[in-house]
Design an enzyme around this catalytic site. Structure first.
Site, PDB file in Angstrom:
ATOM      1  CB  CYS A 161      45.508 -38.999 -21.611  1.00  0.00           C
ATOM      2  SG  CYS A 161      44.011 -39.788 -20.974  1.00  0.00           S
ATOM      3  N   GLY A 162      43.849 -37.030 -22.820  1.00  0.00           N
ATOM      4  CA  GLY A 162      42.693 -36.282 -23.280  1.00  0.00           C
ATOM      5  C   GLY A 162      41.412 -36.648 -22.577  1.00  0.00           C
TER       6      GLY A 162
END
Length: 214
Positions: free
Chosen positions: A143-144
């Site tokens: 994810c980020g």
């Protein structure tokens, strides 16, 4: 992390997600999804942390498939070519009075600054992954920031996925060249930035405070 200010800000929520073979429950509280059992997965070696600089090697030589679990509006800014995309969180389209109030609060405190939408967990996350990936395949979940992917890993492990790896620190920790092929209008490490923050980012890039190359 945008999700921290969505439904996690309230009391514990019990989520039931149906897979093809069983039903399992996940507590979606502020700490329950990213503590205790999740930590045990890493401490025991069940889940392998992989730094962004080593991700391509893991994909090419160890057979991992990169699973991008970011919401669509983050992924469209920048993503690794060939990566699988199944969002863990999706935009909350409920317009009931309570949800609308939460959306206004979210916008005032986080949305305007980060550009992140008010989200809810994707109830079809595990079934959607199962449609694309067999349970015995190797998955590198990303994810980020590296937090939402821990939630996704816990859910996938409960669903029977045992060959899981975690992109440590998320795409935000990646540098130029970590992933040879990236598509989108910005860099992977900037894809989570939006709203007013994105304007400040552009100012910093133009002024030379941040390195455009890295």
């Amino acid at each position: 992390m945008a999700t921290g200010a969505t439904h996690f800000s309230s009391s514990l929520i019990h989520l039931k997600t149906k897979t093809n073979t069983k039903t399992f429950t996940v507590k979606a509280g502020p700490t329950s999804l990213t503590s205790s059992n999740s930590k045990d997965l890493f401490k025991s070696g069940t889940v392998k942390p992989i730094q962004p600089k080593h991700a391509t090697e893991a994909i090419q030589t160890e057979g991992y498939r990169l699973l991008d679990i970011r919401p669509e509006w983050e992924r469209e800014k920048a993503y690794v070519t060939g990566s699988l995309h199944v969002p863990l969180f999706v935009a909350d389209v409920d317009n009931g009075p309570v949800t609308l109030l939460k959306k206004w609060v979210h916008f005032g405190y986080i949305g305007a600054w980060t550009g992140q939408l008010f989200t809810t967990i994707n109830g079809e996350f595990v079934p959607q992954v199962e449609e694309a990936v067999k349970r015995d395949e190797k998955l590198l979940v990303a994810c980020g920031e590296g937090l939402r992917s821990v939630i996704a890993i816990k859910m996938l492990h409960q669903a029977g996925y045992k060959n899981l790896a975690w992109l440590a620190g998320g795409f935000n920790r990646s540098q130029k060249g970590d992933f040879p092929q990236v598509e989108g209008k910005t860099k992977l490490q900037y894809a989570t930035i939006g709203g007013v923050s994105y304007i400040f980012l552009q100012i910093l890039l133009v002024s030379g405070v941040l390195d455009k190359e890295n």
